[in-house]
Design an enzyme around this catalytic site. Sequence first.
Site, PDB file in Angstrom:
ATOM      1  N   SER A 154      27.237  30.474  22.193  1.00 46.87           N
ATOM      2  CA  SER A 154      28.380  29.571  22.256  1.00 46.87           C
ATOM      3  C   SER A 154      29.672  30.318  21.957  1.00 46.87           C
ATOM      4  CB  SER A 154      28.215  28.428  21.249  1.00 46.87           C
ATOM      5  OG  SER A 154      27.216  27.538  21.656  1.00 46.87           O
TER       6      SER A 154
ATOM      7  N   ASP B 200      36.498  21.820  24.629  1.00 48.41           N
ATOM      8  CA  ASP B 200      35.704  22.695  23.763  1.00 48.41           C
ATOM      9  C   ASP B 200      36.299  24.098  23.796  1.00 48.41           C
ATOM     10  OD1 ASP B 200      33.769  23.565  22.068  1.00 48.41           O
ATOM     11  OD2 ASP B 200      32.157  23.605  23.554  1.00 48.41           O
TER      12      ASP B 200
ATOM     13  N   HIS C 223      33.445  23.742  19.256  1.00 48.95           N
ATOM     14  CA  HIS C 223      32.285  23.164  18.558  1.00 48.95           C
ATOM     15  C   HIS C 223      31.693  24.119  17.528  1.00 48.95           C
ATOM     16  CE1 HIS C 223      29.768  25.253  21.698  1.00 48.95           C
ATOM     17  NE2 HIS C 223      28.974  25.394  20.658  1.00 48.95           N
TER      18      HIS C 223
END
Length: 435
Positions: free
Chosen positions: A385, A288, A243
Site C-alpha cells: 500500500s 486515498d 489509508h
Amino acid sequence: MESDSGQPLNNRDIVPFRKPRRPQETFKKVGIPIIAVLLSLIALVIVALLIKVILDKYYFICGSPLTFIQRGQLCDGHLDCASGEDEEHCVKDFPEKPGVAVRLSKDRSTLQVLDAATGTWASVCFDNFTEALAKTACRQMGYDSQPAFRAVEIRPDQNLPVAQVTGNSQELQVQNGSRSCLSGSLVSLRCLDCGKSLKTPRVVGGVEAPVDSWPWQVSIQYNKQHVCGGSILDPHWILTAAHCFRKYLDVSSWKVRAGSNILGNSPSLPVAKIFIAEPNPLYPKEKDIALVKLQMPLTFSGSVRPICLPFSDEVLVPATPVWVIGWGFTEENGGKMSDMLLQASVQVIDSTRCNAEDAYEGEVTAEMLCAGTPQGGKDTCQGDSGGPLMYHSDKWQVVGIVSWGHGCGGPSTPGVYTKVTAYLNWIYNVRKSEM
C-alpha cells in the site's frame, strides 16, 4: 652525640621510614570507590532510560502544567493537555482548494497558464520569458528548486491559444493585450530533474528488484515496523496512500527509510508532518492519497532519487505497460512479507472491465486506475500500500498509488490505484502551503 660533620643530631631531622603502599591497597582505597560511583551513575542512567522508554510507550507528557496522559489520548480530537500539544503533531486532513493556475503538458513538458479573464488555458509564449517567471511557475506547483526551461517550436496542430505572461513571486498571469508570439516558440519547463534510474528493469513477475532501478521507493514505518511504501517526489516530500495513517495519527512515531531494497537496511528519517486528503463519506475508497514531509531534506544519490509526477494531460489507455514494486506479502493467505523489494510488470485494465459484475461492481471511480494482467498472478498485496504504479515515457512517472483490491493477483480483480493526475492540484497546494 654529634654527627661526623660536627653538628648535633636532631630528632626532627630524621625522616621516618614509610613502607610503600602496594598497588592492590591503592586500588582498594581509591579505585573501588570510583568504580562504585561510576557503576551507580550508569545504573541510574539505565533506570532513567528504562523509565523514559516505559513512559514514552504508554504515556505522553504535557508540558505546562506537567501532566501525563495515556498514549491513546493523542490525536483523538480532544485537547487533553492544557496547552493542546497532544493534538499538534498529528496527521492532518488537507481540504481541496482552488486549482493551481499553471500546469505542464505531456507535449514536450510545455507550460500552460489559466487566463483568469476567460477561464481558459493558454500555452505560454517564449517571448520575454525569464528565469524568475520559471521559478514562479514551479513554486506554484510546490517546487523549491532550480528550474530549467527552453524554447520549443509551436506545432501546426497547436490546439490552445498562445499567450505571453507576466507575474510576481506568487503567480503567473496572462499579459493583457499581449502581442502575437514573435518567436514562434513555446516554453518547455522542467521544475526538477526526476524519473531517472541507473538500471532499466528487464525481468517481470514479482522478482527481486535492485535498488538503483527504483531509487524513489521508500519504506514508511510505524514504531520501526514497515506499514506502507512510498515515492520520493523531491528532497522534502514522500507520496503515499492516506489509508496507511487512518489508525496511527501520531506523527512522531512514523519514520521513513530510503536508499535500500532490503527492508530495514537503511537509516530511518524522522517525519515532520503528514497530510491526507479529506475523505469522501459517499465514496470512502476515494481520496486515498497522502504526503509525508521529512524533517530534513534528502541527499540525492544513485540509490535515492525522485520520481516525476505525471503531466496534467497524461492519459493511460488500456493495455499500457506499467510497473509495481513493494515489500508486500508474497502470497494472499499465509505468506510472509518479503525482505527484498519486489517488482512486477503489469498493464492498465479498462475501467469498464474493472467495474464488471464479476469484478468490482462499480466501485472503481474516475479518480482510480486498475492494473494487473488478464491471466492474474502479478499484483500487489498488503504491505505494498502507498507504493507507486509507474509509467515510463522519456522518464519514470508515478501515475498511481497502491490503494485497494480484493485478494492479490486475481484475474477478475486486479489492483486498484489512486489516479495521481486527479490529485495534482491537491499535491501542488499541500507543498505550496509549506513553502
